[in-house]
Design a protein around this motif. Structure first.
Motif, PDB file in Angstrom:
ATOM      1  N   TYR A 174     -34.884  -2.269   0.410  1.00 44.23           N
ATOM      2  CA  TYR A 174     -35.162  -1.028   1.131  1.00 44.23           C
ATOM      3  C   TYR A 174     -34.380  -0.994   2.441  1.00 44.23           C
ATOM      4  O   TYR A 174     -33.787   0.033   2.804  1.00 44.23           O
ATOM      5  N   SER A 175     -34.373  -2.110   3.154  1.00 48.80           N
ATOM      6  CA  SER A 175     -33.677  -2.166   4.440  1.00 48.80           C
ATOM      7  C   SER A 175     -32.174  -2.005   4.260  1.00 48.80           C
ATOM      8  O   SER A 175     -31.509  -1.369   5.089  1.00 48.80           O
ATOM      9  N   ALA A 176     -31.643  -2.573   3.179  1.00 52.14           N
ATOM     10  CA  ALA A 176     -30.203  -2.427   2.927  1.00 52.14           C
ATOM     11  C   ALA A 176     -29.848  -0.981   2.652  1.00 52.14           C
ATOM     12  O   ALA A 176     -28.856  -0.443   3.189  1.00 52.14           O
ATOM     13  N   GLU A 177     -30.642  -0.309   1.829  1.00 54.93           N
ATOM     14  CA  GLU A 177     -30.367   1.107   1.521  1.00 54.93           C
ATOM     15  C   GLU A 177     -30.474   1.968   2.775  1.00 54.93           C
ATOM     16  O   GLU A 177     -29.641   2.837   3.030  1.00 54.93           O
ATOM     17  N   ARG A 178     -31.499   1.712   3.574  1.00 57.21           N
ATOM     18  CA  ARG A 178     -31.676   2.498   4.800  1.00 57.21           C
ATOM     19  C   ARG A 178     -30.545   2.220   5.791  1.00 57.21           C
ATOM     20  O   ARG A 178     -30.092   3.127   6.487  1.00 57.21           O
ATOM     21  N   LEU A 179     -30.078   0.956   5.841  1.00 58.24           N
ATOM     22  CA  LEU A 179     -28.986   0.619   6.749  1.00 58.24           C
ATOM     23  C   LEU A 179     -27.699   1.327   6.350  1.00 58.24           C
ATOM     24  O   LEU A 179     -26.946   1.812   7.204  1.00 58.24           O
ATOM     25  N   VAL A 180     -27.431   1.403   5.050  1.00 54.55           N
ATOM     26  CA  VAL A 180     -26.255   2.136   4.581  1.00 54.55           C
ATOM     27  C   VAL A 180     -26.341   3.598   5.012  1.00 54.55           C
ATOM     28  O   VAL A 180     -25.361   4.175   5.513  1.00 54.55           O
ATOM     29  N   ASP A 181     -27.503   4.209   4.842  1.00 55.10           N
ATOM     30  CA  ASP A 181     -27.677   5.608   5.252  1.00 55.10           C
ATOM     31  C   ASP A 181     -27.474   5.765   6.758  1.00 55.10           C
ATOM     32  O   ASP A 181     -26.842   6.723   7.213  1.00 55.10           O
ATOM     33  N   ASP A 182     -28.012   4.835   7.528  1.00 61.34           N
ATOM     34  CA  ASP A 182     -27.882   4.930   8.984  1.00 61.34           C
ATOM     35  C   ASP A 182     -26.424   4.795   9.420  1.00 61.34           C
ATOM     36  O   ASP A 182     -25.969   5.497  10.328  1.00 61.34           O
ATOM     37  N   LEU A 183     -25.691   3.876   8.772  1.00 63.34           N
ATOM     38  CA  LEU A 183     -24.295   3.677   9.141  1.00 63.34           C
ATOM     39  C   LEU A 183     -23.446   4.921   8.854  1.00 63.34           C
ATOM     40  O   LEU A 183     -22.399   5.120   9.464  1.00 63.34           O
ATOM     41  N   ARG A 184     -23.900   5.738   7.931  1.00 67.01           N
ATOM     42  CA  ARG A 184     -23.187   6.966   7.608  1.00 67.01           C
ATOM     43  C   ARG A 184     -23.625   8.143   8.471  1.00 67.01           C
ATOM     44  O   ARG A 184     -23.031   9.232   8.389  1.00 67.01           O
ATOM     45  N   SER A 185     -24.638   7.959   9.282  1.00 62.37           N
ATOM     46  CA  SER A 185     -25.198   9.081  10.028  1.00 62.37           C
ATOM     47  C   SER A 185     -24.477   9.281  11.358  1.00 62.37           C
ATOM     48  O   SER A 185     -24.073   8.321  12.016  1.00 62.37           O
ATOM     49  N   PRO A 186     -24.320  10.520  11.778  1.00 62.21           N
ATOM     50  CA  PRO A 186     -23.695  10.788  13.095  1.00 62.21           C
ATOM     51  C   PRO A 186     -24.548  10.273  14.245  1.00 62.21           C
ATOM     52  O   PRO A 186     -24.027   9.964  15.311  1.00 62.21           O
ATOM     53  N   GLU A 187     -25.881  10.186  14.035  1.00 59.14           N
ATOM     54  CA  GLU A 187     -26.760   9.720  15.104  1.00 59.14           C
ATOM     55  C   GLU A 187     -26.449   8.275  15.476  1.00 59.14           C
ATOM     56  O   GLU A 187     -26.324   7.937  16.666  1.00 59.14           O
ATOM     57  N   LEU A 188     -26.320   7.393  14.468  1.00 60.25           N
ATOM     58  CA  LEU A 188     -26.022   5.996  14.779  1.00 60.25           C
ATOM     59  C   LEU A 188     -24.629   5.862  15.378  1.00 60.25           C
ATOM     60  O   LEU A 188     -24.420   5.067  16.301  1.00 60.25           O
ATOM     61  N   ARG A 189     -23.680   6.628  14.871  1.00 59.54           N
ATOM     62  CA  ARG A 189     -22.320   6.563  15.428  1.00 59.54           C
ATOM     63  C   ARG A 189     -22.332   6.936  16.911  1.00 59.54           C
ATOM     64  O   ARG A 189     -21.695   6.265  17.734  1.00 59.54           O
ATOM     65  N   ALA A 190     -23.066   7.981  17.260  1.00 56.29           N
ATOM     66  CA  ALA A 190     -23.120   8.398  18.661  1.00 56.29           C
ATOM     67  C   ALA A 190     -23.777   7.318  19.518  1.00 56.29           C
ATOM     68  O   ALA A 190     -23.304   7.020  20.628  1.00 56.29           O
ATOM     69  N   ARG A 191     -24.852   6.718  19.010  1.00 56.41           N
ATOM     70  CA  ARG A 191     -25.524   5.651  19.764  1.00 56.41           C
ATOM     71  C   ARG A 191     -24.621   4.439  19.912  1.00 56.41           C
ATOM     72  O   ARG A 191     -24.592   3.798  20.966  1.00 56.41           O
ATOM     73  N   PHE A 192     -23.869   4.096  18.839  1.00 57.62           N
ATOM     74  CA  PHE A 192     -22.953   2.957  18.912  1.00 57.62           C
ATOM     75  C   PHE A 192     -21.866   3.193  19.953  1.00 57.62           C
ATOM     76  O   PHE A 192     -21.545   2.295  20.752  1.00 57.62           O
ATOM     77  N   GLU A 193     -21.289   4.380  19.936  1.00 63.32           N
ATOM     78  CA  GLU A 193     -20.215   4.675  20.895  1.00 63.32           C
ATOM     79  C   GLU A 193     -20.739   4.646  22.326  1.00 63.32           C
ATOM     80  O   GLU A 193     -20.058   4.167  23.251  1.00 63.32           O
ATOM     81  N   GLN A 194     -21.952   5.117  22.521  1.00 62.72           N
ATOM     82  CA  GLN A 194     -22.550   5.073  23.853  1.00 62.72           C
ATOM     83  C   GLN A 194     -22.779   3.633  24.287  1.00 62.72           C
ATOM     84  O   GLN A 194     -22.488   3.263  25.433  1.00 62.72           O
TER      85      GLN A 194
END
Length: 958
Positions: free
Chosen positions: A510-530
């Motif tokens: 479950y965590s792996a599937e959710r992590l894949v989804d998060d890595l594809r999300s603009p929200e995580l990308r924005a947080r990572f860049e910040q």
């Protein structure tokens, strides 16, 4: 009867049955009562009980809204006898096995008054398996009845399954129904439903997330259907979801959430929906390999190959071993074969029913691919390790993990870097490995220029004692440091976790599937860049250690493996296990190596009975896993309450809580007993705490009895009462409920514990003063930690990297096979080891030394023996220690036999000669004798706090 919320932790269906039983008993007592005052008291009690039942009966198809209204009407206007008979009928049907027989009684609105309706004849054999379907739409009573009748019209006598519908009018009620009714196997969402319930849900508030109501209220009908589908799939991902709409279904289908199995137009009739519902359940019900094996067992065959026992031929004709058939039954022999053809398939190259069975397992457990293993998770761990780890790769692994990991890494030739879990010295056990420990090791390796060699992280989730990681957070932060790190989560004791909404969030797949989804999300990308901008390129290790790191979406690869012992916590024959894979690079980097590793460790003659049991165990988990895990959890909590609230038992024993087993620093929620304080608090803790405790593991602290764990297990539980457990520590015993636990078995355990406590009471009454002093000394010994649990002391320089010894990884294979050289080892008694170590000599273990319990290795091949380890061993009161015999002592390397340190490329060159090890022989001056170069000092970690601080530093420079 008390409120449901006080009566049930999670399994409200069980509390519901208890409530109906109480109503039945009260109704019967009212009928038999001749005292008007007592009859009036019974009437008042029934009225209160029915009021409580009215809260949840709307979420079941039987007796259904009409049936329950009929019950209430009988209570108000009918005679006590008529009411008692009607309640008894409902109770009898609710207690029956809904999978078989009398299904139409359940689904008939007249079942209360006419339990043998005409429709029962329509059901054919009466052997159809029954389930319920949730329909989400605002409907009048007449519309609901019409829909039920329309769906019934399409039933056929030869249908394998039969169902009835539960209709709710709002998204809130749909969520509640999904939580509390485990018989629901499908859900039909129609566009016209409300966001909030018109009914009072205050007693069911623990199941409601206020944000769901807010999101449903703010969106269009199509978006609301998507939001509700996502929420229902989060609770029960195995449930088939269907959408019915009156808008252009072609447009909807193009943007349909993957959670929906199909979309239908509301005005095109219900036949296709009805068939789809049956087909969806039939898909999960399929057992391709079990069915193939069962079919094979009914075929006459002639074998000129192997396996004389096949089809029972060497047994049924024997004069001397026919009792095997009497004991096992004939079918097990009829199903024995060595053939891989004829529809039975090959485990090593599956192309038929075994391939299909593994695909169904993948769907059930949420993996990208799944594999059956017939010789336990020990072998599953070795397969995954060998498939991904090459000689000289660095692997981070919990030193407290199962021995199969240690042996697997030794065989793979990995450079092992052990991680230390936080200690629980009072109970002589370890917890789990803090994230700071893992990140610290990775940062050390990065600073040493070795991060490119780091391949895998191996952790146990959950531990034997029930400690669970925040799996997604561990992977996120590790991938922020090492973007291609592979994770092996040993879930040998956690196969059931997938099938409960709260447990699921802590599982690897479950965590792996959710992590894949998060890595594809603009929200995580924005947080990572910040975060990247804030940290910059030169952030020091201390800053990184204390920051919740985010992975780079452009670099991180999700590569996750989980090994599970199906036979331990789900249904399977002994040794039945599975490997689940969610690896984005599997096809390109691992598939061939995995196949070879699978071939290397798998028998060419696998046990077909084990494979069939894995197939059928998967079916059970997919169709009733949620209900069974709810029951497991409910019974565990009731057992905890029965022990902790019993006036006699609580004098001598208590159930350890989350606060006892997980230090406060790892529990930011601050909740000491999450589930006992309500489901919402449990969800809060499991969402935020670094570690959580599986409530179905009951660690019983028994120090006040004056009996150590091993004696309590063998002489009290097993010898006296036949109660089996398999883990103890010096002052605890571990009870685990599972999906096979019954209420009767829980009651029997409580009876046994009470009997033990009563015996202690009688013994104390008869004790002489000196006997009582001996008891007090025993209690003092068991309540005082025997010795601080030792951290890993470090590998000897001879088994460390010559080129850069500042990090602690070591070559365990070299240390293991080095002992094969004649004269390389000797045995040294404990006292002599203590003297030599105190004098500054580096004695090196030649084998694993594992006290059991608790079952973790305090020494591994190549490890320097430290004073910490010796002190722990000297004060250990565990009777069984693998790898150590008090008569001869420790098996250690002779100093002259220690090989010189070698460069990494040569670290795996030691081979095993054919000669015997000759430990008793003279010292050998060959094979690299000589002094190893001194290790370079390890850079300090500027004030880093380490779990288990206070233990003496070992040779890894901690």
């Amino acid at each position: 009867m008390s409120d449901f919320s006080a009566q049930a932790y999670n399994a409200w269906w069980q509390a519901r049955l208890d409530a109906w039983s109480q109503v039945e008993e009260e109704a019967d007592r009212r009928v038999r009562s001749v005292d008007p005052a007592r009859a009036a008291a019974m009437t008042a009690a029934i009225e209160k009980d029915l009021d409580l039942l009215a809260t949840i009966e709307r979420y079941w198809a039987y007796p259904g809204k009409d049936g329950f209204l009929r019950i209430q009407e009988l209570f108000r206007t009918g005679g006590p006898v008529e009411f008692a008979r009607a309640v008894a009928q409902v109770k009898r049907m609710l207690s029956a096995d809904y999978s078989y027989g009398a299904t139409e009684v359940r689904t008939s609105t007249d079942a209360v008054s006419d339990p043998v309706g005409a429709e029962q004849n329509e059901a054919g054999s009466g052997r159809q398996r029954y389930f319920e379907v949730l329909v989400v739409e605002r409907m009048t009573v007449e519309q609901e009845r019409a829909l039920r009748e329309d769906l019934r019209r399409w039933r056929r006598p030869d249908d394998e399954f039969i169902y009835d519908i539960v209709v709710v009018g709002s998204g809130e009620e749909a969520v509640v129904a999904m939580w509390i009714n485990p018989t629901i196997q499908a859900c039909v969402i129609r566009r016209r439903f409300g966001h909030a319930s018109a009914n009072d849900l205050s007693r069911l508030a623990q199941f409601l997330d206020p944000s769901v109501r807010e999101r449903l209220d703010r969106h269009s009908p199509h978006e609301r259907a998507e939001i509700l589908a996502n929420e229902l799939a989060r609770i029960r991902p195995e449930i088939d979801l269907y959408l019915m709409t009156e808008v252009a279904v072609e447009e909807v289908a193009g943007s349909l959430s993957p959670n929906f199995r199909r979309v239908f137009h509301a005005r095109e009739g219900l036949l296709e929906l009805h068939l789809s519902i049956l087909d969806g359940v039939a898909h999960r019900y399929r057992t391709p390999f079990f069915d193939a094996l069962r079919s094979y067992a009914h075929r006459p065959t002639g074998s000129f190959h192997a396996l004389p026992i096949g089809q029972g031929k060497s047994v049924v004709t024997s004069h001397w071993i026919k009792d095997m058939v009497d004991f096992y039954g004939l079918n097990i022999f009829l199903a024995e074969t060595s053939a891989t053809g004829g529809g039975l398939d090959s485990l090593l190259e599956p192309t038929g029913p075994l391939r299909d069975a593994q695909q169904l397992a993948s769907e059930a457990f949420g993996s990208a691919r799944s594999y059956f293993v017939t010789n336990g998770t020990s072998t599953a761990n070795k397969i995954v390790g060998q498939a991904n780890v090459a000689p000289n790769d660095i692997v981070l692994v919990d030193r407290n993990c199962h021995q199969s990991h240690h042996y697997g890494l030794m065989l793979a030739g990995a450079q092992v870097s052990y991680l230390d879990a936080y200690p629980l010295n009072e109970y002589a056990m370890y917890g789990a490995v803090p994230l700071s420990e893992i990140k610290g090791k990775l940062l050390d390796l990065r600073r040493a220029g070795k991060l490119d060699r780091v391949k895998m992280l191996m952790l146990t989730n959950c531990t034997f004692d029930g400690i669970l990681y925040d799996v997604q957070r561990v992977m996120e932060e590790c991938l922020a440091i090492k973007p291609d790190l592979i994770f092996l989560w040993d879930e040998a004791w956690f196969a059931f976790g997938r099938f409960h909404p709260v447990y699921r969030t802590r599982t690897a797949m479950y965590s792996a599937e959710r992590l894949v989804d998060d890595l594809r999300s603009p929200e995580l990308r924005a947080r990572f860049e910040q975060q990247s901008a804030a940290l910059g390129d030169d952030a020091d290790d201390e800053t990184l250690l204390n920051t919740r790191l985010l992975p780079d979406p452009d670099r991180a690869r999700v590569r996750v493996y989980a090994t599970q012992s199906t036979h331990k916590t789900l249904t399977s024959l002994r040794q039945g296990s599975m490997i689940h894979v969610f690896d984005q690079d599997f096809s390109g980097k691992v598939s061939e190596a995995f196949h070879e590793a699978y071939m290397a460790h798998t028998s060419t003659s696998p046990n077909y009975q084990i494979l069939a049991s894995l197939d059928i165990g998967r079916r059970q988990a997919a169709l009733e896993g949620y209900e069974l895990v709810q029951k497991q959890l409910e019974f565990a909590m009731r057992l905890r309450d029965a022990i902790d609230h019993h006036p006699l038992l609580s004098k001598y024993m208590r159930c350890l809580s989350t606060a006892d087993l997980i230090p406060e620093v790892y529990r930011p929620s601050g909740i000491a007993q999450p589930l006992r304080s309500g489901l919402r608090n449990m969800i809060n803790a499991w969402d935020h705490d670094e570690f959580v405790l599986d409530p179905s593991r009951i660690t019983l602290f028994i120090a006040a009895t004056g009996i150590d764990g091993a004696t309590f297990k063998s002489q009290q539980l097993m010898d006296r009462f036949g109660i089996q457990i398999n883990k103890t520590s010096r002052n605890t015993v571990l009870f685990m409920t599972n999906i096979g636990t019954s209420r009767s078995s829980v009651a029997y355990l409580i009876e046994a514990l009470v009997a033990i406590a009563r015996d202690l009471e009688r013994k104390f009454d008869e004790m002489s003063p000196w006997e009582f002093d001996a008891y007090r000394r025993a209690v003092t010994r068991l309540t005082t930690a025997s010795a601080p649990l030792p951290n890993f002391g470090g590998f000897h320089e001879a088994f460390r990297s010559y080129s850069d010894p500042q990090t602690p990884e070591g070559d365990m294979r070299k240390a293991f096979f080095g002992t094969y050289v004649d004269g390389s080892c000797e045995y040294v008694l404990q006292a002599d080891v203590e003297k030599r170590v105190a004098a500054g000599e580096k004695l090196v273990s030649a084998t694993f030394v594992t006290p059991y319990p608790p079952g973790f290795p305090v020494l591994v091949p190549g490890q320097v023996i430290t004073e910490d380890v010796l002190e722990f061993m000297a004060r250990l009161d565990t009777p069984e220690v693998h790898g150590y015999e008090a008569e001869v002592g420790y098996r250690v390397y002779r100093p002259s036999a220690l090989p010189g340190a070698q460069a990494p490329a040569e670290s795996t060159s030691v081979s095993a000669p054919a000669a015997t090890n000759g430990d008793a022989g003279g010292a050998s001056d060959a094979d690299g004798a000589g002094a190893a170069p001194a290790a370079a000092p390890k850079p300090a970690r500027s004030g880093r706090a380490r779990a288990g601080a206070g233990a003496k530093a070992g040779n890894d420079g901690k």
